[in-house]
Design an enzyme around this catalytic site. Structure first.
Site, PDB file in Angstrom:
ATOM      1  N   PHE A 235       0.837  -1.213   0.000  1.00  0.00           N
ATOM      2  CA  PHE A 235       0.000   0.000   0.000  1.00  0.00           C
ATOM      3  C   PHE A 235       0.872   1.265   0.000  1.00  0.00           C
ATOM      4  CE2 PHE A 235      -2.365   2.764   3.272  1.00  0.00           C
ATOM      5  CZ  PHE A 235      -2.967   3.547   2.296  1.00  0.00           C
ATOM      6  N   ILE A 236       1.568   1.534   1.084  1.00  0.00           N
ATOM      7  CA  ILE A 236       2.356   2.772   1.170  1.00  0.00           C
ATOM      8  C   ILE A 236       3.565   2.683   0.238  1.00  0.00           C
ATOM      9  CG2 ILE A 236       3.630   4.312   2.708  1.00  0.00           C
ATOM     10  CD1 ILE A 236       1.921   3.174   5.035  1.00  0.00           C
TER      11      ILE A 236
ATOM     12  N   ALA B 138       9.001  -2.931   3.906  1.00  0.00           N
ATOM     13  CA  ALA B 138       8.470  -4.305   3.908  1.00  0.00           C
ATOM     14  C   ALA B 138       8.123  -4.725   5.329  1.00  0.00           C
ATOM     15  CB  ALA B 138       9.497  -5.272   3.325  1.00  0.00           C
TER      16      ALA B 138
ATOM     17  N   THR C 179       5.735   2.988  12.646  1.00  0.00           N
ATOM     18  CA  THR C 179       4.360   3.343  13.004  1.00  0.00           C
ATOM     19  C   THR C 179       4.284   4.058  14.348  1.00  0.00           C
ATOM     20  OG1 THR C 179       2.279   2.327  13.716  1.00  0.00           O
ATOM     21  CG2 THR C 179       4.197   0.961  13.882  1.00  0.00           C
ATOM     22  N   ASP C 180       3.224   4.835  14.527  1.00  0.00           N
ATOM     23  CA  ASP C 180       3.005   5.478  15.843  1.00  0.00           C
ATOM     24  C   ASP C 180       2.562   4.456  16.901  1.00  0.00           C
ATOM     25  OD1 ASP C 180       0.431   4.952  14.878  1.00  0.00           O
ATOM     26  OD2 ASP C 180      -0.356   6.958  15.319  1.00  0.00           O
ATOM     27  N   GLU C 181       2.203   3.227  16.447  1.00  0.00           N
ATOM     28  CA  GLU C 181       1.676   2.243  17.403  1.00  0.00           C
ATOM     29  C   GLU C 181       2.743   1.774  18.388  1.00  0.00           C
ATOM     30  OE1 GLU C 181      -1.007  -0.630  15.626  1.00  0.00           O
ATOM     31  OE2 GLU C 181      -1.479   0.764  14.013  1.00  0.00           O
TER      32      GLU C 181
ATOM     33  N   TYR D  98       1.930  -6.840  16.537  1.00  0.00           N
ATOM     34  CA  TYR D  98       2.394  -5.989  15.433  1.00  0.00           C
ATOM     35  C   TYR D  98       3.256  -4.850  15.966  1.00  0.00           C
ATOM     36  CZ  TYR D  98       2.271  -2.128  12.075  1.00  0.00           C
ATOM     37  OH  TYR D  98       2.629  -1.074  11.259  1.00  0.00           O
TER      38      TYR D  98
ATOM     39  N   ALA E 240       4.690  -4.505  18.813  1.00  0.00           N
ATOM     40  CA  ALA E 240       5.900  -4.992  19.488  1.00  0.00           C
ATOM     41  C   ALA E 240       6.974  -5.328  18.462  1.00  0.00           C
ATOM     42  CB  ALA E 240       5.568  -6.224  20.336  1.00  0.00           C
ATOM     43  N   SER E 241       6.562  -5.912  17.324  1.00  0.00           N
ATOM     44  CA  SER E 241       7.565  -6.254  16.303  1.00  0.00           C
ATOM     45  C   SER E 241       8.135  -4.993  15.660  1.00  0.00           C
ATOM     46  CB  SER E 241       6.966  -7.190  15.246  1.00  0.00           C
ATOM     47  OG  SER E 241       6.014  -6.513  14.449  1.00  0.00           O
ATOM     48  N   LYS E 242       7.292  -3.987  15.451  1.00  0.00           N
ATOM     49  CA  LYS E 242       7.796  -2.737  14.870  1.00  0.00           C
ATOM     50  C   LYS E 242       8.689  -2.003  15.873  1.00  0.00           C
ATOM     51  CE  LYS E 242       7.014  -1.129  11.346  1.00  0.00           C
ATOM     52  NZ  LYS E 242       7.643  -1.302  10.000  1.00  0.00           N
TER      53      LYS E 242
ATOM     54  N   ARG F 160     -11.528  -6.185  19.412  1.00  0.00           N
ATOM     55  CA  ARG F 160     -10.183  -6.741  19.183  1.00  0.00           C
ATOM     56  C   ARG F 160      -9.494  -6.950  20.529  1.00  0.00           C
ATOM     57  NH1 ARG F 160      -6.462  -2.852  15.683  1.00  0.00           N
ATOM     58  NH2 ARG F 160      -7.265  -4.009  13.898  1.00  0.00           N
TER      59      ARG F 160
ATOM     60  N   HIS G 137      -7.261  -4.019  22.348  1.00  0.00           N
ATOM     61  CA  HIS G 137      -7.502  -2.915  21.401  1.00  0.00           C
ATOM     62  C   HIS G 137      -7.021  -1.566  21.944  1.00  0.00           C
ATOM     63  CE1 HIS G 137     -10.737  -1.371  18.345  1.00  0.00           C
ATOM     64  NE2 HIS G 137      -9.532  -0.852  18.130  1.00  0.00           N
TER      65      HIS G 137
HETATM   66  P1  NAD Z   1       1.304  -3.541   3.356  1.00  0.00           P
HETATM   67  O1  NAD Z   1       0.965  -4.720   4.187  1.00  0.00           O
HETATM   68  O2  NAD Z   1       0.281  -2.952   2.452  1.00  0.00           O
HETATM   69  O3  NAD Z   1       2.563  -3.885   2.424  1.00  0.00           O
HETATM   70  C1  NAD Z   1       3.675  -4.577   2.905  1.00  0.00           C
HETATM   71  C2  NAD Z   1       4.518  -4.973   1.689  1.00  0.00           C
HETATM   72  O4  NAD Z   1       5.681  -5.681   2.183  1.00  0.00           O
HETATM   73  C3  NAD Z   1       3.804  -5.929   0.739  1.00  0.00           C
HETATM   74  O5  NAD Z   1       4.030  -5.536  -0.593  1.00  0.00           O
HETATM   75  C4  NAD Z   1       4.437  -7.280   1.016  1.00  0.00           C
HETATM   76  O6  NAD Z   1       4.456  -8.137  -0.106  1.00  0.00           O
HETATM   77  C5  NAD Z   1       5.847  -6.871   1.437  1.00  0.00           C
HETATM   78  N1  NAD Z   1       6.482  -7.863   2.310  1.00  0.00           N
HETATM   79  C6  NAD Z   1       5.955  -8.465   3.400  1.00  0.00           C
HETATM   80  N2  NAD Z   1       6.834  -9.344   3.934  1.00  0.00           N
HETATM   81  C7  NAD Z   1       7.948  -9.265   3.163  1.00  0.00           C
HETATM   82  C8  NAD Z   1       9.209  -9.898   3.195  1.00  0.00           C
HETATM   83  N3  NAD Z   1       9.492 -10.819   4.141  1.00  0.00           N
HETATM   84  N4  NAD Z   1      10.136  -9.585   2.271  1.00  0.00           N
HETATM   85  C9  NAD Z   1       9.863  -8.674   1.306  1.00  0.00           C
HETATM   86  N5  NAD Z   1       8.668  -8.038   1.209  1.00  0.00           N
HETATM   87  C10 NAD Z   1       7.732  -8.332   2.132  1.00  0.00           C
HETATM   88  O7  NAD Z   1       1.871  -2.477   4.374  1.00  0.00           O
HETATM   89  P2  NAD Z   1       1.723  -0.884   4.381  1.00  0.00           P
HETATM   90  O8  NAD Z   1       0.464  -0.519   5.052  1.00  0.00           O
HETATM   91  O9  NAD Z   1       2.024  -0.352   3.037  1.00  0.00           O
HETATM   92  O10 NAD Z   1       2.913  -0.504   5.374  1.00  0.00           O
HETATM   93  C11 NAD Z   1       4.229  -0.298   4.891  1.00  0.00           C
HETATM   94  C12 NAD Z   1       5.132   0.069   6.053  1.00  0.00           C
HETATM   95  O11 NAD Z   1       4.663   1.255   6.686  1.00  0.00           O
HETATM   96  C13 NAD Z   1       5.182  -1.006   7.157  1.00  0.00           C
HETATM   97  O12 NAD Z   1       6.510  -1.084   7.615  1.00  0.00           O
HETATM   98  C14 NAD Z   1       4.245  -0.477   8.225  1.00  0.00           C
HETATM   99  O13 NAD Z   1       4.635  -0.933   9.490  1.00  0.00           O
HETATM  100  C15 NAD Z   1       4.445   1.014   8.073  1.00  0.00           C
HETATM  101  N6  NAD Z   1       3.292   1.854   8.468  1.00  0.00           N
HETATM  102  C16 NAD Z   1       2.037   1.582   7.983  1.00  0.00           C
HETATM  103  C17 NAD Z   1       0.971   2.400   8.344  1.00  0.00           C
HETATM  104  C18 NAD Z   1      -0.415   2.177   7.783  1.00  0.00           C
HETATM  105  O14 NAD Z   1      -1.350   2.875   8.172  1.00  0.00           O
HETATM  106  N7  NAD Z   1      -0.618   1.259   6.860  1.00  0.00           N
HETATM  107  C19 NAD Z   1       1.187   3.476   9.201  1.00  0.00           C
HETATM  108  C20 NAD Z   1       2.478   3.712   9.681  1.00  0.00           C
HETATM  109  C21 NAD Z   1       3.525   2.895   9.296  1.00  0.00           C
HETATM  110  P1  TYD Z   2      -6.933  -0.920  11.287  1.00  0.00           P
HETATM  111  O1  TYD Z   2      -7.298  -0.309   9.975  1.00  0.00           O
HETATM  112  O2  TYD Z   2      -6.763  -2.394  11.377  1.00  0.00           O
HETATM  113  O3  TYD Z   2      -5.618  -0.152  11.770  1.00  0.00           O
HETATM  114  P2  TYD Z   2      -4.874  -0.195  13.231  1.00  0.00           P
HETATM  115  O4  TYD Z   2      -5.450  -1.274  14.044  1.00  0.00           O
HETATM  116  O5  TYD Z   2      -3.459  -0.466  12.840  1.00  0.00           O
HETATM  117  O6  TYD Z   2      -5.077   1.169  13.803  1.00  0.00           O
HETATM  118  O7  TYD Z   2      -8.033  -0.506  12.348  1.00  0.00           O
HETATM  119  C1  TYD Z   2      -8.341   0.846  12.585  1.00  0.00           C
HETATM  120  C2  TYD Z   2      -9.364   0.901  13.695  1.00  0.00           C
HETATM  121  O8  TYD Z   2     -10.592   0.322  13.214  1.00  0.00           O
HETATM  122  C3  TYD Z   2      -8.979   0.105  14.913  1.00  0.00           C
HETATM  123  O9  TYD Z   2      -9.439   0.802  16.080  1.00  0.00           O
HETATM  124  C4  TYD Z   2      -9.728  -1.209  14.757  1.00  0.00           C
HETATM  125  C5  TYD Z   2     -10.990  -0.790  14.035  1.00  0.00           C
HETATM  126  N1  TYD Z   2     -11.570  -1.781  13.114  1.00  0.00           N
HETATM  127  C6  TYD Z   2     -12.936  -2.096  13.190  1.00  0.00           C
HETATM  128  O10 TYD Z   2     -13.663  -1.557  14.035  1.00  0.00           O
HETATM  129  N2  TYD Z   2     -13.455  -2.996  12.318  1.00  0.00           N
HETATM  130  C7  TYD Z   2     -12.695  -3.621  11.377  1.00  0.00           C
HETATM  131  O11 TYD Z   2     -13.212  -4.457  10.602  1.00  0.00           O
HETATM  132  C8  TYD Z   2     -11.292  -3.284  11.308  1.00  0.00           C
HETATM  133  C9  TYD Z   2     -10.402  -3.949  10.294  1.00  0.00           C
HETATM  134  C10 TYD Z   2     -10.779  -2.361  12.187  1.00  0.00           C
END
Ligand code: NAD
Ligand code: TYD
Length: 353
Positions: free
Chosen positions: A17-18, A88, A135-137, A160, A162-164, A291, A294
């Site tokens: 995604f990002i 990744a 992430t901010d988490e 999640y 904890a791993s980040k 969750r 949560h």
């Molecule tokens: P995503 O799950 O959409 O994409 C993750 C990508 O990593 C995928 O293309 C997947 O194929 C690839 N990947 C997974 N395991 C892999 C591996 N072992 N080797 C190589 N590639 C691998 O994630 P996203 O939402 O785009 O998040 C990207 C990054 O930004 C992550 O590090 C996440 O922690 C961080 N982040 C995400 C958010 C959010 O709101 N989505 C917010 C803050 C930070």
């Molecule tokens: P999510 O998009 O999974 O992001 P994160 O948990 O990393 O913040 O969830 C955003 C918020 O929405 C979170 O408080 C959990 C809630 N949520 C629901 O209520 N229903 C759902 O089906 C999902 C996926 C999340």
């Protein structure tokens, strides 16, 4: 940072995604540099996200896993990697609750593998950067008041986060111990095109399209700070160019919503765009079991990023959400492709039991 002539930037997770927005922005912004996208194409990775740039001369895709140390070694050698932007990861909290080890493997061990490769191949005095996207988490959960600052103590509470958090600590440890040039950013919840429909916003959009129930966890009172994904990609570019080595930058939208208010807004926008009677999508809302563990509220203070780098979000939430809904409505084929196969198996176990 002034980039030297031979700049080969390894972006990991660029099919996600990002990552896909970051890859596109870097390919378009830096025609003189080579952008190498390494992605394992898990369920969350999708090359359709990058169709429009796949033939650019400064872009190359490598299908591979950051847990494969031999592959990393050969990529650093053959592609002469000078910079890393590491995205990744396994990224979904609910999946981390059912399968924490997958998160340890990619997010912790995979990150350390990349750090090791950079440490082995980069020499002191050369110009390099290891940019870790996080992430901010990692900061834990807030009550009704307050914000996460760069100085906030880490308090991760899901597998999640904890791993980040662990990966962030390793990145800083490689800076302090080995002098590896690093920068970290911690961002709030993103939304926008290419968002995999397991996260709140795209899941709700997909379910509204198909008139399926809208599962809101608990009472829907949890709060998230939402940022449009292209604003995050731009922040990453600015931090990549101007961030100080060893520093951390928080990225956020100053845009807090309770989940239930957000789902209501989404229902209203979509009823209008789909020509449905106002209120009809809201009837699909179903409050489901909360969750486990949560986190109540996330909120970012991004003052440092604004003052030191000059970045601010460009879009109002309603505008970003409207663009996002339009994108999903125009790309129903994308939604259908990613919601088949492994995705369906996962959701059968998770939601339909
Ligand atoms: P995503 O799950 O959409 O994409 C993750 C990508 O990593 C995928 O293309 C997947 O194929 C690839 N990947 C997974 N395991 C892999 C591996 N072992 N080797 C190589 N590639 C691998 O994630 P996203 O939402 O785009 O998040 C990207 C990054 O930004 C992550 O590090 C996440 O922690 C961080 N982040 C995400 C958010 C959010 O709101 N989505 C917010 C803050 C930070
Ligand atoms: P999510 O998009 O999974 O992001 P994160 O948990 O990393 O913040 O969830 C955003 C918020 O929405 C979170 O408080 C959990 C809630 N949520 C629901 O209520 N229903 C759902 O089906 C999902 C996926 C999340």
């Amino acid at each position: 940072m002034s980039l030297k002539k031979e700049t080969n930037i390894l972006i990991t997770g660029g099919a996600g995604f990002i990552g896909s927005h970051v890859v596109r922005l870097f390919v378009e912004s830096f025609p003189e540099y080579k952008i190498i996208n390494l992605d394992a194409l898990t369920y969350a990775g999708n090359l359709e996200n990058l169709k429009d740039i796949e033939n650019r001369v400064n872009y190359e895709f490598i299908h591979g896993d950051i847990c494969d140390t031999e592959l990393l070694d050969s990529i650093f050698t053959e592609k002469k990697i000078t910079h890393v932007v590491h995205l990744a990861a396994e990224s979904h909290v609910d999946r981390s609750i059912t399968d924490p080890l997958a998160f340890v493997k990619t997010n912790v061990i995979g990150t350390v593998n990349l750090l090791q490769a950079a440490r082995k191949h980069w020499k002191e005095g050369e110009e390099h950067l290891f940019y870790h996207v996080s992430t901010d988490e990692v900061y834990g959960s807030l009550g009704d008041e307050g914000f996460f600052y760069e100085t906030t103590a880490y308090d991760p509470r899901s597998p999640y986060s904890a791993s980040k958090a662990s990966s962030d600590h390793f990145v800083r440890a490689y800076h302090h111990t080995y002098g590896l040039p690093i920068v970290i950013s911690n961002c709030s919840n993103n939304y926008g095109p290419n968002h995999f429909p397991e996260k709140l916003i795209p899941l709700m959009i997909n379910n509204i399209i198909h008139k399926k129930s809208l599962p809101v966890y608990g009472e829907g009172k949890n709060v998230r700070d939402w940022l449009y994904v292209k604003d995050h990609a731009e922040a990453i570019k600015q931090i990549f160019l101007k961030g100080k080595v060893g520093e951390t930058y928080n990225v956020g939208g100053h845009n807090e919503w309770t989940n239930i208010d957000l789902v209501h807004l989404l229902c209203e926008i979509m009823d209008e765009k789909l020509g449905r009677e106002q209120g009809s999508s809201k009837e699909l809302i179903t409050f489901v079991k909360d969750r486990a563990g949560h986190d109540l509220r996330y909120a970012i203070d991004a003052t440092k990023l604004k003052e030191e780098i000059g970045w601010e979000p460009s879009l109002q939430f309603e505008e970003g959400l409207s663009l996002t809904v339009d994108w999903f409505l125009e790309n129903k084929g994308w939604l259908e492709n990613v919601t088949s196969g492994a995705y369906l198996d996962y959701y059968k176990d998770t939601y339909e039991s």
